[in-house]
Structure formats: C-alpha cells, structure tokens
Design a protein around this motif. Structure first.
Motif, mmCIF file in Angstrom:
data_model
loop_
_atom_site.group_PDB
_atom_site.id
_atom_site.type_symbol
_atom_site.label_atom_id
_atom_site.label_comp_id
_atom_site.label_asym_id
_atom_site.label_seq_id
_atom_site.Cartn_x
_atom_site.Cartn_y
_atom_site.Cartn_z
ATOM 1 N N ILE A 229 0.854 -1.189 0.000
ATOM 2 C CA ILE A 229 0.000 0.000 0.000
ATOM 3 C C ILE A 229 0.885 1.232 0.000
ATOM 4 O O ILE A 229 1.844 1.321 0.783
ATOM 5 C CB ILE A 229 -0.922 0.012 1.226
ATOM 6 N N ALA A 231 1.774 4.909 0.932
ATOM 7 C CA ALA A 231 1.398 5.886 1.958
ATOM 8 C C ALA A 231 1.319 7.296 1.403
ATOM 9 O O ALA A 231 0.866 8.211 2.105
ATOM 10 C CB ALA A 231 2.409 5.842 3.112
ATOM 11 N N PHE A 236 -3.025 6.031 -1.641
ATOM 12 C CA PHE A 236 -3.763 5.045 -0.855
ATOM 13 C C PHE A 236 -5.254 5.175 -1.099
ATOM 14 O O PHE A 236 -5.972 4.185 -1.291
ATOM 15 C CB PHE A 236 -3.461 5.204 0.634
ATOM 16 N N GLU A 237 -5.757 6.411 -1.105
ATOM 17 C CA GLU A 237 -7.181 6.652 -1.279
ATOM 18 C C GLU A 237 -7.664 6.132 -2.636
ATOM 19 O O GLU A 237 -8.748 5.553 -2.750
ATOM 20 C CB GLU A 237 -7.474 8.150 -1.153
ATOM 21 N N TYR A 240 -7.880 2.349 -2.472
ATOM 22 C CA TYR A 240 -8.819 1.817 -1.479
ATOM 23 C C TYR A 240 -10.275 2.087 -1.836
ATOM 24 O O TYR A 240 -11.165 1.312 -1.480
ATOM 25 C CB TYR A 240 -8.509 2.415 -0.106
ATOM 26 N N ILE A 265 3.082 -0.914 4.497
ATOM 27 C CA ILE A 265 2.780 0.480 4.152
ATOM 28 C C ILE A 265 4.062 1.037 3.544
ATOM 29 O O ILE A 265 5.032 1.349 4.249
ATOM 30 C CB ILE A 265 2.355 1.294 5.389
ATOM 31 N N ARG A 279 -0.143 9.096 9.624
ATOM 32 C CA ARG A 279 -0.521 8.551 8.332
ATOM 33 C C ARG A 279 -0.584 7.019 8.374
ATOM 34 O O ARG A 279 -1.501 6.406 7.824
ATOM 35 C CB ARG A 279 0.493 9.003 7.268
ATOM 36 N N TYR A 280 0.374 6.409 9.042
ATOM 37 C CA TYR A 280 0.403 4.951 9.184
ATOM 38 C C TYR A 280 -0.845 4.466 9.923
ATOM 39 O O TYR A 280 -1.513 3.515 9.485
ATOM 40 C CB TYR A 280 1.663 4.528 9.934
ATOM 41 N N GLU A 282 -3.699 5.990 10.224
ATOM 42 C CA GLU A 282 -4.888 6.257 9.414
ATOM 43 C C GLU A 282 -5.143 5.127 8.419
ATOM 44 O O GLU A 282 -6.274 4.638 8.283
ATOM 45 C CB GLU A 282 -4.708 7.581 8.656
ATOM 46 N N ILE A 283 -4.078 4.689 7.744
ATOM 47 C CA ILE A 283 -4.208 3.610 6.758
ATOM 48 C C ILE A 283 -4.590 2.304 7.445
ATOM 49 O O ILE A 283 -5.485 1.573 6.993
ATOM 50 C CB ILE A 283 -2.901 3.459 5.962
ATOM 51 N N GLU A 284 -3.945 1.998 8.559
ATOM 52 C CA GLU A 284 -4.231 0.756 9.281
ATOM 53 C C GLU A 284 -5.673 0.737 9.783
ATOM 54 O O GLU A 284 -6.364 -0.294 9.694
ATOM 55 C CB GLU A 284 -3.264 0.577 10.444
ATOM 56 N N LYS A 286 -8.270 2.091 8.524
ATOM 57 C CA LYS A 286 -9.214 1.873 7.425
ATOM 58 C C LYS A 286 -9.131 0.452 6.876
ATOM 59 O O LYS A 286 -10.134 -0.108 6.431
ATOM 60 C CB LYS A 286 -8.961 2.886 6.303
#
Length: 545
Positions: A229, A231, A236-237, A240, A265, A279-280, A282-284, A286
C-alpha cells in the motif's frame, strides 16, 4: 623404476635356466616353439635386449578390480554429497509469496529490493543493464541510472541517484514488449531468494485492473501474500476506494487461498509522509475493518509494518530509531521467516496444474506441485486427455533434482507426450488416483458485485478462473440460496427443505450448477482446496466461490 641387467648377469641367468632344464624331466613341446625359443636361451645378448616378463594375468585383473572399486567409491561419495545437499535444501521450508496491490504502489520495487538485499543481484549484472539502459536513452530519466534486475529474465528496475536523493524509475525491461512500452507489470514474474530458515519464490503480480486475470494466476500459486500500500497522499485513497485494486486484490487473494497476509505500508520515506505515525495509523484503521469483512482473522493472519521499498528501509534489518522513532516492531524478513507454513501432504496423490510448457530436448511442463511428490522415473498421467507419461527430469530453481514435493514450483521433463498436446490448465496427476475432469459441476458462490445491479440467474455467462484454467462458462441452474446467518444459528436436526431461487442479487450466497464447453480438471474443495477454489469474472467484475 625398472633397470636393464648387465650382460654378465644376464649370462648367469641363462646358465641357471639351462641347468634347470637339464635337471627337469623331459616334456613334450612344439618343435617350432622350441626352435624359436632356443636361440634366445643360448644367446646372452638376446636375453639382455628382451622385454621384462609380462605381469601375470591375475595381477592385471586385481589392478583392474581395484580401479573399478575406487571409481565406484568416488561415484558413491559424489552421490552422497549430492544427496546431502538436497537434504540440506529440504530442511529449509519453501513458501510462495505473491506481491499484490494497486498499480504503482511499489510492488516491483519492493521485490527488486528484496533480491538486491539477499544478494541475488551482482555488480556485473547491474553494469550490463546499466549499459542497456543508456543504449535505449533511459539515462535521460535521471542521473546515474542503476538497474536492478528482477524475476530472472522478466524485468528490471532502474533507480537513479542525484546527490543523496533516490528516485524509482518506472523503466521495465521485459521479454514482453507491452511492458517495455507501458512501464507496467503485465505478466506474473518469478524470482527466488533465501533466508536462514526459508526458501522463497516471489510472484510479482500486476496491479493494473486490465491485467487482473494475470494477478489471479499469480495468487492461485501463492501460500502467503504481501499487500503493498502506498502511503503517499492520494495514492492510498485511489487504491482503497470503490473500484480500486487494493480492495479487489484482497478479496481475490482470500478467495484463491492466500490465508496469510503481510500489509506493508510503502513509500513512508516520501516527502508528503516522512515516516508519519499519524498517516500509518490512518491507513491501518481503514484497512483493518475491510480485511476483517473479507474473511481474514486480523489478529492471527495479518501483520502490518512500514517500509521504504526504494531505500530498503525496515526490510532486511530493523530500521534505526533516528529514521522512525515510533516503530518497535520487526522488519519484513523477520515477519516472512515467522509465518507458519500451511499443511501439505507429500505422500498424497500427485496434483500439479500446468501453467506453461515448452520444448527442450523433450517436453517440459511448468507448475506448482499442490499435492504428492514427483520423482525421476515416475509414471504419471496428464489430465484431462488421459495421456500416460514418464518423468525423465526435474528442475527446481534452475537446479536439477531427483524429486520435488508440495508447494515447489518446478519444471518437469516428460516423455510420451508432445508439447502441442498440452495446454495451460491441464494437470499432472497420479495414475492410481487421477484428478477429476468434468464439463458440469455444482458449486457454492458468493456474489460480490454484479454489473449495473444485474440479477444472477440461470443463463448467466462469465469467465471461469480455477488454478491455471481460464474457460468460458454458463450458470445452468440455481439450486439453493444460503442464508449464512441462519445457517450458523439453525439446528441441524430441524433442517428445512431447500429453497430454490429464480435469481439472486449482490451479497447472496448460492449453490448453482456451472457448465463449461471443454473438460476441465477440478476437485472437491474438501479434498483439495487448491483445485476447488475458483473465480467467475464478467467484464472485470467478479463473482467469488
């Protein structure tokens, strides 16, 4: 060392022989032989010039026997050494790792970095590809182009250096001209590397939505998956959101049997991220609910970690606190080494779906052994055309071996069949327990997404993907719709009669009858999960088993 006797000594010897002959009893002799031998006995010079007596035949036989014994011992020692090397290889477990994720997430860069860090790329190879890049004017993309070859002849990756700043260049040299022109991974590439405890085969799957069928082929051969993924802000958006390849790849991987997932990531070194914990997290936050809804046990089967695929940070060794102060977890190589190996049956019936074939002093087939053990000299059968063949050679990671077990990606040389009589999707199997070959079968399907909210009913047509088979199919009958919630709560003793639906919609689970035009090799899911999972695809949308 031999010496010639002096004339006097030779004369004495001749006289002794003459006295012995006089003393001995007369014996019948051949007159011609006697006449030819007499001058030599009487003439001392003749004796001196004559060659020494030949060694007795018993001594020659003994010497030859000793030499043969020594040769046999040497061959036995060499054979023992080869067996010891093979046994040492066998002590290391083997895992197939597929790299999946949205396009441009950095899958190929991470794979290339793994080969570089594990010593699979030498300086001479780098110099060779650097020259090729300059010949093709690729050095204009950056400064001081360095090429990292990946996936044997499949592709290589250019990294440019400007002072202390590195940029990953999307330059892909491939045997496929489409990859060269577009700069996108198209086919599933393969490479090999080892750690102290494990041998790995990397499967680099394409991320672009146009090549998802090739991604399916790669994931179907994998034991574990590495979901890459990005970062970087916006990337990412894009992957996803609905229609992104991050979501689709996760669903496909779970369906195709990838039970363990490492979520890396990537691009944490990017200027818009700078190893940000926010940021890490936030991704996790989601990804966790989505992975759970896809069927993964996040606590047991999923592991998150941050990396920089370009720089190799937190890949082979843990990164320094000066780079990322908040990360206390393991690096990528540690996580790969700790993952549990799925159960395999080396003594089961042979099952090897064929993914490719070619001629090389015989017919050679490529594939992953899903069950059983293949040995040199084995008699097997190629299904579904029921052709008996004999194994005359096995290659594993470019090395010849005498046997190979489950989960190994091998090349098997066969006699008794021609290359044109084999197609991708055929299965090499045991004669005593061959794989099943059918044109119709019942299956349980979960409907993920239908085109424009269409309905799923008898007559629905799609493309079937199962192991290395790609075949057009049609749904000929809907047998039963399953309510998964009621199924868990229902009492088996109070089982209600089946409810046969006319159609189903998105999210439904249904048992249906599938028909294909040609014979395909499949197994019951309960017996061989690897040959019982499949995917249905219609214009890029998937209906999953």
């Amino acid at each position: 060392m031999e010496h010639d006797p002096s004339p006097a000594a030779a004369q004495e010897v001749a006289d002794d022989w003459a006295r012995d002959e006089d003393a001995a009893e007369p014996m019948p002799v051949d007159p011609q032989h006697h006449q030819s031998a007499a001058p030599a006995a009487e003439d001392g010079e003749g004796v001196a010039d004559a060659a020494p007596p030949a060694a007795p035949s018993e001594d020659v036989s003994e010497i030859q026997s000793s030499l043969q014994s020594l040769e046999l011992k040497t061959n036995a020692a060499a054979q023992d050494t080869q067996e010891a090397v093979e046994e040492e290889k066998e002590t290391k477990r083997h895992l197939n790792v597929v790299f999946i994720g949205h396009v441009d997430a950095g899958k190929s860069t991470a794979g290339g970095q793994i080969l570089f860090l594990s010593g699979q790329v030498d300086d001479r190879t780098i110099q060779k590809y650097e020259k090729e890049a300059k010949d093709k004017s690729r050095e204009s993309w950056g400064w001081g182009v360095v090429i990292l070859p990946l996936l044997f002849v499949k592709r290589m990756y250019a990294i440019t250096y400007n002072l202390n700043i590195c940029r990953y260049m999307a330059y892909i040299m491939d045997t496929n001209e489409e990859e060269r022109l577009k700069g996108k991974t198209v086919e599933v590439g393969r490479a090999h590397f080892e750690t102290e405890t494990t041998r790995f085969t990397i499967l680099d799957a394409p991320g672009h939505k146009s090549y998802v069928p090739n991604m399916i082929s790669g994931a179907s051969q994998a034991d574990i998956g590495v979901l890459v993924i990005s970062a970087r802000k916006g990337e990412f958006e894009t992957g996803y959101e609905k229609g992104g390849q991050t979501r689709e790849h996760v669903l496909l991987a779970k369906t195709l049997g990838v039970s363990k997932l490492i979520v890396v990531i990537n691009k944490m070194d990017e200027p818009t991220v700078k190893w940000s914990k926010e940021r890490y997290d936030e991704i996790e936050s989601k990804m966790v609910p989505f992975l759970r809804s896809s069927g993964y046990n996040v606590k047991k089967d999923v592991h998150f970690l941050p990396i920089s695929g370009l720089l190799g940070t937190n890949m082979k060794t843990r990164m320094d606190k000066s780079i990322c102060s908040w990360w206390d977890g393991p690096c990528l190589f540690e996580v790969l080494d700790r993952i549990e190996v799925p159960l395999r049956d080396p003594k089961g019936p042979v099952r090897m779906p064929i993914i490719d074939k070619y001629k090389d002093m015989g017919t050679v087939v490529m594939g992953k052994i899903e069950s059983g053990t293949i040995r040199e000299g084995d008699s097997l059968v190629v299904m579904p055309n029921k052709t008996n063949v004999k194994v005359i050679g096995i290659s594993l990671d470019e090395h010849k071996v005498r046997r190979a077990g489950p989960a190994e990606n091998v090349r098997v040389k066969l006699s008794g069949i021609e290359e044109e009589d084999i197609m991708a999707g055929f299965v090499l199997s045991s004669i005593s327990a061959p794989v099943g070959a059918v044109t119709e079968f019942n299956a349980q399907l979960q409907i993920l997404e239908l085109l424009d909210n269409a309905i799923f009913t008898a007559g629905y047509k799609a493309v079937l993907h199962i192991h290395s088979v790609v075949e057009e199919c049609e749904i000929v009958d809907l047998i039963e719709e399953i309510d998964m919630k009621k199924k868990k709560e229902a009492d088996p003793k109070k089982k209600k009669p089946k409810r046969k639906p006319l159609f189903v919609k998105n999210g439904a689970v249904v048992v249906c009858r599938v028909q294909v035009n040609n014979l395909i090799c499949i197994e019951n899911f309960s017996d061989f999960p690897q040959l019982g999972r499949f995917t249905l695809r219609t214009e890029g949308k998937y209906t999953l088993h």
